[in-house]
Design a protein around this motif. Structure first.
Motif, PDB file in Angstrom:
ATOM      1  N   LEU A  45       4.682 -10.087  15.468  1.00 51.63           N
ATOM      2  CA  LEU A  45       3.518 -10.801  15.990  1.00 51.63           C
ATOM      3  C   LEU A  45       3.491 -10.730  17.516  1.00 51.63           C
ATOM      4  O   LEU A  45       4.535 -10.603  18.160  1.00 51.63           O
ATOM      5  CB  LEU A  45       3.559 -12.264  15.541  1.00 51.63           C
ATOM      6  CG  LEU A  45       3.361 -12.471  14.043  1.00 51.63           C
ATOM      7  CD1 LEU A  45       3.769 -13.883  13.644  1.00 51.63           C
ATOM      8  CD2 LEU A  45       1.923 -12.201  13.644  1.00 51.63           C
ATOM      9  N   HIS A  94      -9.999 -12.825  10.373  1.00 49.97           N
ATOM     10  CA  HIS A  94      -9.124 -13.538  11.297  1.00 49.97           C
ATOM     11  C   HIS A  94      -9.403 -13.122  12.740  1.00 49.97           C
ATOM     12  O   HIS A  94      -9.450 -11.930  13.056  1.00 49.97           O
ATOM     13  CB  HIS A  94      -7.659 -13.236  10.977  1.00 49.97           C
ATOM     14  CG  HIS A  94      -7.140 -13.947   9.778  1.00 49.97           C
ATOM     15  ND1 HIS A  94      -6.349 -13.336   8.822  1.00 49.97           N
ATOM     16  CD2 HIS A  94      -7.288 -15.235   9.359  1.00 49.97           C
ATOM     17  CE1 HIS A  94      -6.034 -14.209   7.887  1.00 49.97           C
ATOM     18  NE2 HIS A  94      -6.591 -15.363   8.184  1.00 49.97           N
ATOM     19  N   THR A 153     -10.129  -7.603  17.748  1.00 49.12           N
ATOM     20  CA  THR A 153     -10.442  -9.023  17.871  1.00 49.12           C
ATOM     21  C   THR A 153     -10.595  -9.702  16.522  1.00 49.12           C
ATOM     22  O   THR A 153     -10.253 -10.872  16.366  1.00 49.12           O
ATOM     23  CB  THR A 153     -11.730  -9.199  18.701  1.00 49.12           C
ATOM     24  OG1 THR A 153     -11.548  -8.544  19.964  1.00 49.12           O
ATOM     25  CG2 THR A 153     -12.048 -10.652  18.947  1.00 49.12           C
ATOM     26  N   ALA A 184       1.245 -14.868  21.996  1.00 45.77           N
ATOM     27  CA  ALA A 184       0.595 -15.913  21.203  1.00 45.77           C
ATOM     28  C   ALA A 184       1.415 -17.202  21.173  1.00 45.77           C
ATOM     29  O   ALA A 184       0.888 -18.270  20.858  1.00 45.77           O
ATOM     30  CB  ALA A 184       0.353 -15.414  19.781  1.00 45.77           C
ATOM     31  N   SER A 202      -0.547 -10.043  11.993  1.00 44.30           N
ATOM     32  CA  SER A 202      -1.645 -10.663  12.733  1.00 44.30           C
ATOM     33  C   SER A 202      -1.406 -12.163  12.778  1.00 44.30           C
ATOM     34  O   SER A 202      -0.728 -12.722  11.906  1.00 44.30           O
ATOM     35  CB  SER A 202      -2.989 -10.368  12.072  1.00 44.30           C
ATOM     36  OG  SER A 202      -3.128 -11.102  10.869  1.00 44.30           O
ATOM     37  N   VAL A 203      -1.961 -12.798  13.802  1.00 46.23           N
ATOM     38  CA  VAL A 203      -1.786 -14.246  13.931  1.00 46.23           C
ATOM     39  C   VAL A 203      -2.421 -14.955  12.738  1.00 46.23           C
ATOM     40  O   VAL A 203      -1.888 -15.947  12.230  1.00 46.23           O
ATOM     41  CB  VAL A 203      -2.394 -14.741  15.263  1.00 46.23           C
ATOM     42  CG1 VAL A 203      -2.281 -16.259  15.371  1.00 46.23           C
ATOM     43  CG2 VAL A 203      -1.688 -14.080  16.448  1.00 46.23           C
ATOM     44  N   GLU A 214      -6.589 -18.383  18.258  1.00 47.64           N
ATOM     45  CA  GLU A 214      -6.001 -17.234  17.564  1.00 47.64           C
ATOM     46  C   GLU A 214      -5.613 -17.609  16.139  1.00 47.64           C
ATOM     47  O   GLU A 214      -5.037 -18.672  15.895  1.00 47.64           O
ATOM     48  CB  GLU A 214      -4.770 -16.735  18.316  1.00 47.64           C
ATOM     49  CG  GLU A 214      -5.108 -15.870  19.515  1.00 47.64           C
ATOM     50  CD  GLU A 214      -3.989 -14.908  19.854  1.00 47.64           C
ATOM     51  OE1 GLU A 214      -4.021 -13.761  19.400  1.00 47.64           O
ATOM     52  OE2 GLU A 214      -3.078 -15.321  20.593  1.00 47.64           O
ATOM     53  N   GLY A 215      -5.942 -16.722  15.220  1.00 46.30           N
ATOM     54  CA  GLY A 215      -5.620 -16.947  13.821  1.00 46.30           C
ATOM     55  C   GLY A 215      -6.694 -17.666  13.046  1.00 46.30           C
ATOM     56  O   GLY A 215      -6.617 -17.772  11.821  1.00 46.30           O
ATOM     57  N   GLN A 259      -8.310 -12.804  16.682  1.00 42.65           N
ATOM     58  CA  GLN A 259      -7.090 -12.639  17.469  1.00 42.65           C
ATOM     59  C   GLN A 259      -7.436 -12.109  18.838  1.00 42.65           C
ATOM     60  O   GLN A 259      -8.348 -11.283  18.987  1.00 42.65           O
ATOM     61  CB  GLN A 259      -6.112 -11.686  16.768  1.00 42.65           C
ATOM     62  CG  GLN A 259      -4.753 -11.568  17.458  1.00 42.65           C
ATOM     63  CD  GLN A 259      -3.717 -10.889  16.573  1.00 42.65           C
ATOM     64  OE1 GLN A 259      -3.568 -11.237  15.404  1.00 42.65           O
ATOM     65  NE2 GLN A 259      -3.004  -9.914  17.111  1.00 42.65           N
TER      66      GLN A 259
END
Length: 403
Positions: A173, A54, A61, A177, A140-141, A36-37, A56
């Motif tokens: 966030l 990015h 996605t 995660a 977002s991550v 993620e990220g 996620q």
């Protein structure tokens, strides 16, 4: 350079129209080692490059950062931030103290949004400016992972215009995660939390307040309310930090009452009133539930503001959210004086302008009031909407004359 995601056949169409989201259902295959990220390149099923963005876990996605095959590096972040700054300069929202604004008839304004996510081609990122402090918020991550690079780019682009950057993303966030994110300063440190909006001073609570500490998106609507406030008795429901109340006071309202169920919000409102109008007895702040207060106070006000928190944060809550907007506006219509003006808003992204208007029209009919639309209002120009991403249009409102 980056790992790859390949789309199913036909699923690239929205991306070819520059919509910046890749949904999970569009993906044919992806690298199982993706984290993620992480930055990822997106390709069509037959190998054509589409964009880089990015990654996620979730229904969205990939958030596309660029539809060109470019590295996401320091030059990229600086270029995007320079473009965002240019927009704010072009619309005249940046009017710092000492630049001659007061002598030209313009009011000083040091409170504005510098980056508005997809509207500035930086999906998942919010940057608000309060005086010489930037408040950076990741949705977002990927933006969380990139926060230090973004802070460095902000310093490079803004230079001496800022002396601190505060990161505030603990609640924005995805909790699954497990990022261990903490709010805090990425650069500098300050306890000077006073910023100026159109010549009025406000304490900005970026440490514990909602959003980044202030609702900048209502700036122009507050100015519109100021225009109508003279000689009126004003009720500001869901007042938060009292923005509408402060503008009403400057506009010459004969009485202003600010209501919020949060004692902290009432405290902040009183501080902001005192900052601009010390000792002025036209204002009172009340800590009470909105519906109870409206039930208990009939016919006292000829200007009412209904600016509630989002009643529908997800599509599954839309039906109940619209019922909530109808119920609230019925109360407003029932309690406002004849010839009164009602400012009513929805900040729910899933509620369309048509949804909201229908809820308000239903409320007017249920309350048995004749109503005329004076203004249809929305978010200001420093919250721009990407023409390829109309989901960015979230704030909608009506100013109504109630007979």
């Amino acid at each position: 350079m980056y790992k790859k995601i390949v789309l199913k056949k036909g699923k690239e169409e929205s991306l070819l129209r520059k919509h910046p989201w890749v949904f999970s259902g569009a993906i044919l295959k992806l690298d199982e080692t993706l984290e993620e990220g992480e930055l990822v390149q997106v390709y069509t099923h037959n190998g054509n490059f589409i964009g880089v963005g990015h990654f996620q876990i979730g229904s969205i996605t990939v958030r596309i950062l660029s539809f060109s095959d470019v590295p996401i590096d320091a030059d990229f972040w600086q270029s995007r931030l320079k473009a965002a700054w240019a927009v704010r300069e072009a619309i005249g929202v940046i009017r710092p103290e000492g630049d001659g604004a007061s002598t030209t008839g313009e009011t000083v304004n040091t409170t504005y949004r510098l980056v508005h996510g997809e509207g500035d081609n930086l999906p998942g990122l919010i940057v608000d400016v309060y005086g010489t402090t930037c408040v950076l918020q990741a949705h977002s991550v990927g933006m969380h992972v990139s926060r230090f690079a973004i802070a460095d780019a902000l310093r490079a682009v803004m230079g001496e215009k800022i002396d601190s950057i505060y990161y505030k993303s603990e609640t924005t966030l995805p909790y699954k995660a497990e990022l261990g994110q903490e709010n805090g300063f990425l650069y500098g440190d300050t306890d000077n939390n006073i910023a100026i909006e159109n010549g009025l001073k406000f304490h900005i609570d970026w440490l514990r307040g909602q959003k980044t500490g202030f609702f900048i998106d209502q700036r122009e609507n507050r100015s519109l309310l100021e225009y109508y406030a003279k000689g009126r008795s004003v009720l500001n429901m869901f007042c938060y930090t009292g923005g509408f109340s402060v503008y009403a006071m400057r506009g010459g309202a004969k009485m202003v009452h600010s209501v919020d169920s949060s004692a902290k919000a009432v405290e902040l409102t009183n501080e902001n009133i005192a900052l601009n109008f010390p000792g002025d007895n036209r204002h009172a702040a009340i800590c009470e539930d909105a519906f109870k207060y409206l039930d208990d106070n009939d016919g006292k006000y000829d200007l009412i503001v209904l600016d509630p928190p989002a009643f529908a944060k997800h599509r599954s809550a839309l039906k109940n959210g619209l019922r909530g907007y109808t119920r609230l506006n019925v109360k407003g219509f029932e309690r406002i004086k004849k010839g009164g003006i009602l400012f009513t808003f929805s900040c729910s992204q899933v509620v369309t302008k048509e949804n909201f208007r229908q809820a308000v029209f239903t409320a007017a009919a249920q309350a048995g009031r004749k109503v005329r639309i004076l203004h249809q209002i929305h978010q200001p120009a420093d919250h721009p909407i990407n023409i390829y991403h109309l989901e960015g249009e979230y704030l909608k409102g009506l100013v109504l004359y109630v007979e």
